[in-house]
Scaffold this motif. Structure first.
Motif, mmCIF file in Angstrom:
data_model
loop_
_atom_site.group_PDB
_atom_site.id
_atom_site.type_symbol
_atom_site.label_atom_id
_atom_site.label_comp_id
_atom_site.label_asym_id
_atom_site.label_seq_id
_atom_site.Cartn_x
_atom_site.Cartn_y
_atom_site.Cartn_z
ATOM 1 N N GLY A 84 -38.261 51.032 24.406
ATOM 2 C CA GLY A 84 -38.213 51.347 25.819
ATOM 3 C C GLY A 84 -37.101 50.605 26.530
ATOM 4 N N SER A 85 -37.448 50.012 27.696
ATOM 5 C CA SER A 85 -36.479 49.274 28.498
ATOM 6 C C SER A 85 -36.633 47.791 28.225
ATOM 7 N N GLU A 86 -35.539 47.147 27.850
ATOM 8 C CA GLU A 86 -35.556 45.722 27.520
ATOM 9 C C GLU A 86 -34.631 44.958 28.472
ATOM 10 N N GLN A 87 -35.088 43.766 28.893
ATOM 11 C CA GLN A 87 -34.308 42.896 29.757
ATOM 12 C C GLN A 87 -34.148 41.559 29.059
ATOM 13 N N GLY A 88 -32.940 41.037 29.003
ATOM 14 C CA GLY A 88 -32.740 39.770 28.319
ATOM 15 C C GLY A 88 -31.462 39.081 28.763
ATOM 16 N N THR A 89 -31.037 38.140 27.954
ATOM 17 C CA THR A 89 -29.816 37.388 28.207
ATOM 18 C C THR A 89 -28.911 37.508 26.983
ATOM 19 N N TYR A 90 -27.669 37.057 27.173
ATOM 20 C CA TYR A 90 -26.729 37.145 26.063
ATOM 21 C C TYR A 90 -25.730 36.004 26.151
ATOM 22 N N PHE A 91 -25.061 35.759 25.044
ATOM 23 C CA PHE A 91 -23.966 34.798 25.020
ATOM 24 C C PHE A 91 -22.891 35.320 24.087
ATOM 25 N N LEU A 92 -21.673 35.362 24.604
ATOM 26 C CA LEU A 92 -20.514 35.819 23.837
ATOM 27 C C LEU A 92 -19.704 34.610 23.402
ATOM 28 N N ASP A 93 -19.585 34.399 22.102
ATOM 29 C CA ASP A 93 -18.715 33.360 21.569
ATOM 30 C C ASP A 93 -17.361 34.000 21.329
ATOM 31 N N ALA A 94 -16.456 33.806 22.290
ATOM 32 C CA ALA A 94 -15.161 34.478 22.227
ATOM 33 C C ALA A 94 -14.316 33.983 21.069
ATOM 34 N N ASP A 95 -14.517 32.754 20.656
ATOM 35 C CA ASP A 95 -13.741 32.218 19.540
ATOM 36 C C ASP A 95 -14.251 32.737 18.199
ATOM 37 N N ALA A 96 -15.566 32.693 18.015
ATOM 38 C CA ALA A 96 -16.159 33.125 16.748
ATOM 39 C C ALA A 96 -16.320 34.635 16.670
ATOM 40 N N LYS A 97 -16.140 35.320 17.801
ATOM 41 C CA LYS A 97 -16.311 36.778 17.880
ATOM 42 C C LYS A 97 -17.728 37.177 17.461
ATOM 43 N N THR A 98 -18.702 36.501 18.091
ATOM 44 C CA THR A 98 -20.109 36.838 17.876
ATOM 45 C C THR A 98 -20.772 37.048 19.220
ATOM 46 N N LEU A 99 -21.853 37.808 19.208
ATOM 47 C CA LEU A 99 -22.620 38.081 20.421
ATOM 48 C C LEU A 99 -24.089 37.824 20.123
ATOM 49 N N SER A 100 -24.728 36.957 20.934
ATOM 50 C CA SER A 100 -26.163 36.686 20.795
ATOM 51 C C SER A 100 -26.892 37.372 21.939
ATOM 52 N N MET A 101 -27.941 38.102 21.613
ATOM 53 C CA MET A 101 -28.752 38.769 22.629
ATOM 54 C C MET A 101 -30.198 38.319 22.453
ATOM 55 N N THR A 102 -30.826 37.925 23.545
ATOM 56 C CA THR A 102 -32.206 37.464 23.522
ATOM 57 C C THR A 102 -33.067 38.409 24.348
ATOM 58 N N ASP A 103 -34.167 38.862 23.751
ATOM 59 C CA ASP A 103 -35.151 39.738 24.402
ATOM 60 C C ASP A 103 -34.600 41.141 24.670
ATOM 61 N N ALA A 104 -33.499 41.478 24.065
ATOM 62 C CA ALA A 104 -32.961 42.835 24.166
ATOM 63 C C ALA A 104 -32.122 43.112 22.921
ATOM 64 N N ALA A 105 -32.153 44.332 22.469
ATOM 65 C CA ALA A 105 -31.384 44.738 21.289
ATOM 66 C C ALA A 105 -30.316 45.736 21.703
ATOM 67 N N PRO A 106 -29.213 45.787 20.993
ATOM 68 C CA PRO A 106 -28.185 46.786 21.314
ATOM 69 C C PRO A 106 -28.700 48.193 21.031
ATOM 70 N N LEU A 107 -28.124 49.170 21.671
ATOM 71 C CA LEU A 107 -28.504 50.564 21.416
ATOM 72 C C LEU A 107 -28.238 50.910 19.953
ATOM 73 N N HIS A 108 -29.233 51.542 19.315
ATOM 74 C CA HIS A 108 -29.096 51.935 17.918
ATOM 75 C C HIS A 108 -30.088 53.049 17.630
ATOM 76 N N ASP A 109 -30.126 53.511 16.396
ATOM 77 C CA ASP A 109 -31.000 54.619 16.027
ATOM 78 C C ASP A 109 -32.354 54.095 15.555
ATOM 79 N N GLU A 110 -33.370 54.918 15.754
ATOM 80 C CA GLU A 110 -34.723 54.516 15.392
ATOM 81 C C GLU A 110 -34.889 54.368 13.889
ATOM 82 N N GLY A 111 -34.162 55.181 13.107
ATOM 83 C CA GLY A 111 -34.318 55.141 11.661
ATOM 84 C C GLY A 111 -33.935 53.819 11.048
ATOM 85 N N ARG A 112 -33.058 53.068 11.710
ATOM 86 C CA ARG A 112 -32.629 51.764 11.175
ATOM 87 C C ARG A 112 -33.186 50.604 11.984
#
Length: 622
Positions: free
Chosen positions: A225-253
């Motif tokens: 459904g609808s998720e609300q959370g926080t995130y942190f972008l590590d610009a040097d390491a090129k990583t993204l952390s998301m808490t309490d929310a997931a990126p858009l993706h397909d249900e099968g995976r």
């Protein structure tokens, strides 16, 4: 700066516990080993510190001081299991931290620690990647999975790519490779729609409004459904952390990833973003890899206009109109090939299957049998544009046709349809048209066949039919025998007769030596359409640096200087010793006046002209 702790040990207690621990260890060292889960810790036994960097109050330092446990931090920027970690909070505000541990006895969590920040440090988010992700401080930016409800991907080939586990930021490293497990598969969605369903996958919004906040509306995953959370972008390491929310993706995976909040940033621009989650082998039953989801910004999607592209079309060779209209005679009988009468073709005229022989055809179609379709003929006369179809059952249909500059035949009578193989039939399209898709020629340039197609009404393809010519004046499908010309090879004159480096074969020349002693009867050279000559050359040796390949140029003129002057489809390349066939098209020709074949530039490259001999093997008029 004040040190913030939920609990501090006093030195006396620490010393007492140390002494007791020493006695216990001394006692148990002589006892048999006894393994047990152990007692669960209480909140009072948890020891940790949360402090602000004295030089930068927005840098929060976390340290776990509880021995023998795994810390489980919950912070405004996500979760962490590090013994010591740093959280950078760019904005002022009230923030919550939770410290918990996993001990042999189980999980225990301390009370929530509240921290109020009265300062800001926007240096944490001044990297261009932060702005491209969120729109910058005080703004938000919405992203969509690059697959809409109509099954259209607006930027990428499809919404999901696959990479090796040691791939990463595609603009760095070795083109995005940072180890041994580097590979990729970037499938297009139309050709691989089984990867994920067509539909509206919702929106994902990142902002920097009072914090680094993210929301995701998973329209295709009802359990999220609808998720609300926080995130942190590590610009040097090129990583993204998301808490309490997931990126858009397909249900099968959805169930194939352990932590949807631990993401690699594969690429990020003003309009596009690629985020990678690690596919878990145990959860998916497949090897580990990076599931790379492709996103476009809402602004890009809203302003996107489909590119207008024209369908590809068959490309026919120069001079194809003359080739098709006069293969040997203006009256051409086309028959279906006995080897490969039928195929399917793409819009550019290329064959989809490329079957060449009856044994190439698959079981689902069947094997071509000329006994079924062999009596079909399509007789076309380019002189009056008449056409006669004869179907295998003997039914005749006569009419006329036109041929446009694209190679499309249009008929004024209904083109008959009949079975060719099993369920596959010969037919014209809904407009009563057949289009030339390919033209086939032999080494001499003579047309040996053509593929014509009927466009499919529902698919971007042609049903293709392979026609081969059988020319005749009577239109009945018989090959004309032609008139063979008698030739005396003892009177053939060859050599660099004009001193221009060409090897000339002088068959007859009103101005040459063959006038007085001709090898043929010049007055008998009378034909309606074509003269065809086969000759053999031998004894050729070339000088060093010779080109080794030389074009022919036949010249055939009547007393009025009309006829053929070289450069036609019947010219060939001469490469040395061998037998060659050339032809010229000269309708209604009467009486040879100049009749020669020049092999251009060859005489200049021959080391011993006296050793060269030529014979005219056959000369036929049609």
């Amino acid at each position: 700066m004040e040190l913030l702790k939920t609990k501090q040990m006093r030195t006396k207690k620490f010393n007492l516990y140390t002494a007791l621990l020493g006695l216990i260890l001394a006692f148990t060292a002589c006892q048999p080993e006894d393994y047990s889960m152990g007692d669960i810790l209480t909140k009072d036994q948890l020891n940790f510190s949360i402090t602000q960097n004295p030089d930068d109050p927005n840098m929060i330092i976390l340290e776990s001081l509880t021995p023998g446990v795994t810390p489980l931090w919950q912070t405004p920027m996500g979760r962490s299991t590090s013994l010591k970690d740093t959280v950078k909070l760019p904005f002022e505000g009230n923030y919550k931290f939770v410290y918990g541990v996993e001990s042999p006895g189980g999980y225990v969590q301390a009370d929530t620690f509240n921290l109020t920040l009265t300062t800001m440090n926007l240096n944490y988010v001044n990297d261009p990647l932060w702005e491209m992700l969120s729109g910058g401080v005080g703004n938000s930016k919405t992203w969509l999975l690059d697959l809409d409800e109509n099954g259209v991907s607006k930027y990428f080939a499809g919404p999901l790519y696959f990479y090796g586990t040691e791939n990463g930021w595609l603009a760095g490293g070795d083109a995005g490779c940072y180890g041994a497990d580097c590979w990729n598969w970037n499938p297009d969605w139309p050709g691989n729609s089984w990867l994920m369903g067509q539909g509206d996958y919702g929106t994902m919004t990142f902002d920097l409004i009072g914090g680094a906040n993210v929301s995701a509306d998973h329209l295709m995953i009802s359990s999220r459904g609808s998720e609300q959370g926080t995130y942190f972008l590590d610009a040097d390491a090129k990583t993204l952390s998301m808490t309490d929310a997931a990126p858009l993706h397909d249900e099968g995976r959805d169930g194939q990833v352990v932590n949807w909040g631990a993401l690699k940033v594969m690429s990020l621009t003003e309009n596009t973003m690629q985020l990678a989650a690690l596919r878990d082998e145990a959860l998916s039953g497949e090897g580990p890899c990076l599931l790379v989801y492709n996103y476009i910004s809402q602004e890009y999607a809203d302003s996107w206009v489909p590119e207008v592209t024209e369908d590809p079309e068959p490309t026919l060779p120069d001079g194809w109109q003359d080739d098709i209209s006069q293969t040997v005679n203006t009256n051409i009988v086309w028959k279906l090939s006995e080897s490969n009468p039928l195929d399917w073709a793409n819009l550019d005229g290329s064959m989809m299957n490329g079957w060449q022989a009856p044994e190439d055809y698959p079981d689902w179609l069947g094997t071509p049998d000329p006994a079924v379709y062999g009596d079909f003929s399509m007789t076309m006369n380019s002189a009056d544009n008449s056409v006669v179809f004869v179907t295998p059952d003997g039914t005749e249909t006569a009419g006329t046709y036109s041929l446009d500059e694209k190679g499309i035949y249009s008929f004024d009578v209904a083109v008959p349809s009949f079975t060719v193989i099993s369920w596959a039939s010969f037919y014209a399209d809904a407009n009563n048209q057949l289009r030339i898709l390919q033209i086939e020629k032999d080494a001499t340039g003579a047309v040996t066949g053509m593929w014509v197609g009927a466009i499919d009404a529902s698919n971007p393809q042609y049903s293709a039919f392979h026609l081969v010519p059988s020319s005749g004046n009577d239109g009945g499908g018989e090959e004309p025998e032609g008139t063979e010309v008698a030739f005396d090879n003892s009177k053939l004159v060859i050599g660099d007769l004009e001193g221009n480096g060409n090897l000339r074969l002088e068959l007859f020349n009103e101005y040459g030596s063959t006038k007085a002693d001709p090898p043929l009867d010049a007055a008998s050279i009378v034909f309606d359409n074509r003269m065809e000559i086969t000759f053999t050359i031998s004894g050729v040796s070339f000088i060093d640096g010779a080109a080794g390949s030389y074009p022919t140029s036949m010249i055939l003129s009547d007393p009025n200087w009309s006829g053929y002057w070289g450069g036609g489809a019947g010219e060939v390349q001469v490469n040395g010793d061998g037998t060659y066939t050339v032809y010229c098209d000269a309708p209604n020709f009467n009486t040879a006046f100049v009749f020669v074949i020049d092999i251009q530039g060859m005489a200049a490259d021959i080391s011993d002209m006296d050793a060269v001999s030529v014979t005219i093997d056959k000369m036929t008029m049609y």
